[in-house]
Design an enzyme around this catalytic site. Structure first.
Site, PDB file in Angstrom:
ATOM      1  N   HIS A 171      74.410 -33.050  56.274  1.00 31.11           N
ATOM      2  CA  HIS A 171      74.256 -33.345  54.852  1.00 31.11           C
ATOM      3  C   HIS A 171      74.339 -32.021  54.090  1.00 31.11           C
ATOM      4  CE1 HIS A 171      72.255 -37.433  55.406  1.00 31.11           C
ATOM      5  NE2 HIS A 171      72.114 -36.910  56.620  1.00 31.11           N
ATOM      6  N   GLY A 222      65.004 -39.380  61.570  1.00 33.63           N
ATOM      7  CA  GLY A 222      65.545 -40.271  60.546  1.00 33.63           C
ATOM      8  C   GLY A 222      67.039 -40.472  60.651  1.00 33.63           C
ATOM      9  N   CYS A 248      83.582 -42.922  62.163  1.00 33.26           N
ATOM     10  CA  CYS A 248      84.943 -42.921  62.736  1.00 33.26           C
ATOM     11  C   CYS A 248      85.871 -43.805  61.899  1.00 33.26           C
ATOM     12  CB  CYS A 248      84.914 -43.392  64.188  1.00 33.26           C
ATOM     13  SG  CYS A 248      84.250 -42.181  65.347  1.00 33.26           S
ATOM     14  N   CYS A 253      81.773 -47.056  65.365  1.00 32.42           N
ATOM     15  CA  CYS A 253      81.112 -46.040  64.532  1.00 32.42           C
ATOM     16  C   CYS A 253      81.647 -46.074  63.102  1.00 32.42           C
ATOM     17  CB  CYS A 253      81.328 -44.663  65.155  1.00 32.42           C
ATOM     18  SG  CYS A 253      80.813 -43.313  64.084  1.00 32.42           S
ATOM     19  N   ASP A 272      77.958 -39.067  50.053  1.00 36.42           N
ATOM     20  CA  ASP A 272      76.968 -40.002  50.612  1.00 36.42           C
ATOM     21  C   ASP A 272      76.792 -41.176  49.636  1.00 36.42           C
ATOM     22  OD1 ASP A 272      74.390 -39.580  52.833  1.00 36.42           O
ATOM     23  OD2 ASP A 272      74.284 -41.188  51.340  1.00 36.42           O
ATOM     24  N   HIS A 291      76.618 -35.304  61.954  1.00 35.92           N
ATOM     25  CA  HIS A 291      77.005 -34.969  60.585  1.00 35.92           C
ATOM     26  C   HIS A 291      75.992 -34.021  59.987  1.00 35.92           C
ATOM     27  CE1 HIS A 291      74.480 -38.593  60.446  1.00 35.92           C
ATOM     28  NE2 HIS A 291      74.038 -38.156  59.289  1.00 35.92           N
ATOM     29  N   HIS A 337      76.795 -40.442  64.588  1.00 40.20           N
ATOM     30  CA  HIS A 337      77.997 -39.602  64.647  1.00 40.20           C
ATOM     31  C   HIS A 337      77.550 -38.294  63.990  1.00 40.20           C
ATOM     32  CE1 HIS A 337      82.596 -39.126  64.086  1.00 40.20           C
ATOM     33  NE2 HIS A 337      82.038 -37.999  63.648  1.00 40.20           N
TER      34      HIS A 337
HETATM   35  P1  AMP Z   1      71.401 -39.976  58.649  1.00 35.69           P
HETATM   36  O1  AMP Z   1      70.319 -40.908  58.182  1.00 35.69           O
HETATM   37  O2  AMP Z   1      71.011 -38.535  58.709  1.00 35.69           O
HETATM   38  O3  AMP Z   1      72.024 -40.493  59.926  1.00 35.69           O
HETATM   39  O4  AMP Z   1      72.501 -40.009  57.509  1.00 35.69           O
HETATM   40  C1  AMP Z   1      73.410 -41.049  57.362  1.00 35.69           C
HETATM   41  C2  AMP Z   1      73.839 -41.032  55.912  1.00 35.69           C
HETATM   42  O5  AMP Z   1      75.037 -41.784  55.822  1.00 35.69           O
HETATM   43  C3  AMP Z   1      72.841 -41.662  54.934  1.00 35.69           C
HETATM   44  O6  AMP Z   1      72.436 -40.687  53.967  1.00 35.69           O
HETATM   45  C4  AMP Z   1      73.633 -42.811  54.301  1.00 35.69           C
HETATM   46  O7  AMP Z   1      73.376 -42.956  52.920  1.00 35.69           O
HETATM   47  C5  AMP Z   1      75.063 -42.405  54.567  1.00 35.69           C
HETATM   48  N1  AMP Z   1      76.036 -43.475  54.671  1.00 35.69           N
HETATM   49  C6  AMP Z   1      75.950 -44.613  55.416  1.00 35.69           C
HETATM   50  N2  AMP Z   1      77.070 -45.355  55.296  1.00 35.69           N
HETATM   51  C7  AMP Z   1      77.886 -44.665  54.458  1.00 35.69           C
HETATM   52  C8  AMP Z   1      79.193 -44.910  53.920  1.00 35.69           C
HETATM   53  N3  AMP Z   1      79.888 -46.010  54.229  1.00 35.69           N
HETATM   54  N4  AMP Z   1      79.727 -43.989  53.077  1.00 35.69           N
HETATM   55  C9  AMP Z   1      79.029 -42.878  52.751  1.00 35.69           C
HETATM   56  N5  AMP Z   1      77.808 -42.580  53.225  1.00 35.69           N
HETATM   57  C10 AMP Z   1      77.243 -43.466  54.058  1.00 35.69           C
END
Ligand code: AMP
Length: 119
Positions: free
Chosen positions: A107, A98, A12, A9, A35, A105, A103
């Site tokens: 926003h 989407g 993680c 992950c 993000d 989270h 994991h």
């Molecule tokens: P979701 O699409 O709701 O699962 O959100 C995942 C979010 O993680 C997206 O907005 C990505 O831009 C963000 N994301 C993916 N990899 C990273 C990373 N390494 N550092 C910061 N944000 C990330």
């Protein structure tokens, strides 16, 4: 504290410091970082250090984690005075939601009057 990591992950790995991130908040249970593809002037991701896949799994496996996440969001937004003008919390679940990182989270979007636009 119950803490479970998934070795594959990406969040993680961020929590463990194995890949870089711009962390803005940390407590015993929760980390928040910027993000990489911001959708608003302020776009942060609040993640629990205990790995669960999405909010339904969190509620089934470790419901206290949801309260920990919202407590962290409240603490951060009050400290940064984001609650003065307001903010938006989003969580995505599954393909139609989407979700791209599995994991749980939240926003946190803020920093301008956000449009409510789905397409
Ligand atoms: P979701 O699409 O709701 O699962 O959100 C995942 C979010 O993680 C997206 O907005 C990505 O831009 C963000 N994301 C993916 N990899 C990273 C990373 N390494 N550092 C910061 N944000 C990330």
């Amino acid at each position: 504290m119950k803490q479970h990591f998934d070795e594959h992950c990406i969040f993680c790995k961020i929590i463990k410091g194995e890949i870089p991130s711009q962390k803005v908040y940390e407590d015993e249970q929760v980390t928040a970082f910027k993000d990489i593809h911001p959708a608003a002037p302020i776009h942060l991701l609040f993640v629990h250090k205990n790995h669960t896949q999405d909010i339904n799994h969190t509620l089934a496996e470790s419901p206290q984690d949801i309260l920990d996440l919202f407590a962290a969001i409240k603490s951060y937004t009050q400290k940064e005075r984001l609650d003065d003008r307001g903010f938006r919390i989003i969580t995505n679940l599954g393909v139609d939601g989407g979700q791209s990182v599995f994991h749980t989270h939240f926003h946190l979007l803020a920093g301008k009057k956000l449009p409510f636009q789905l397409a």
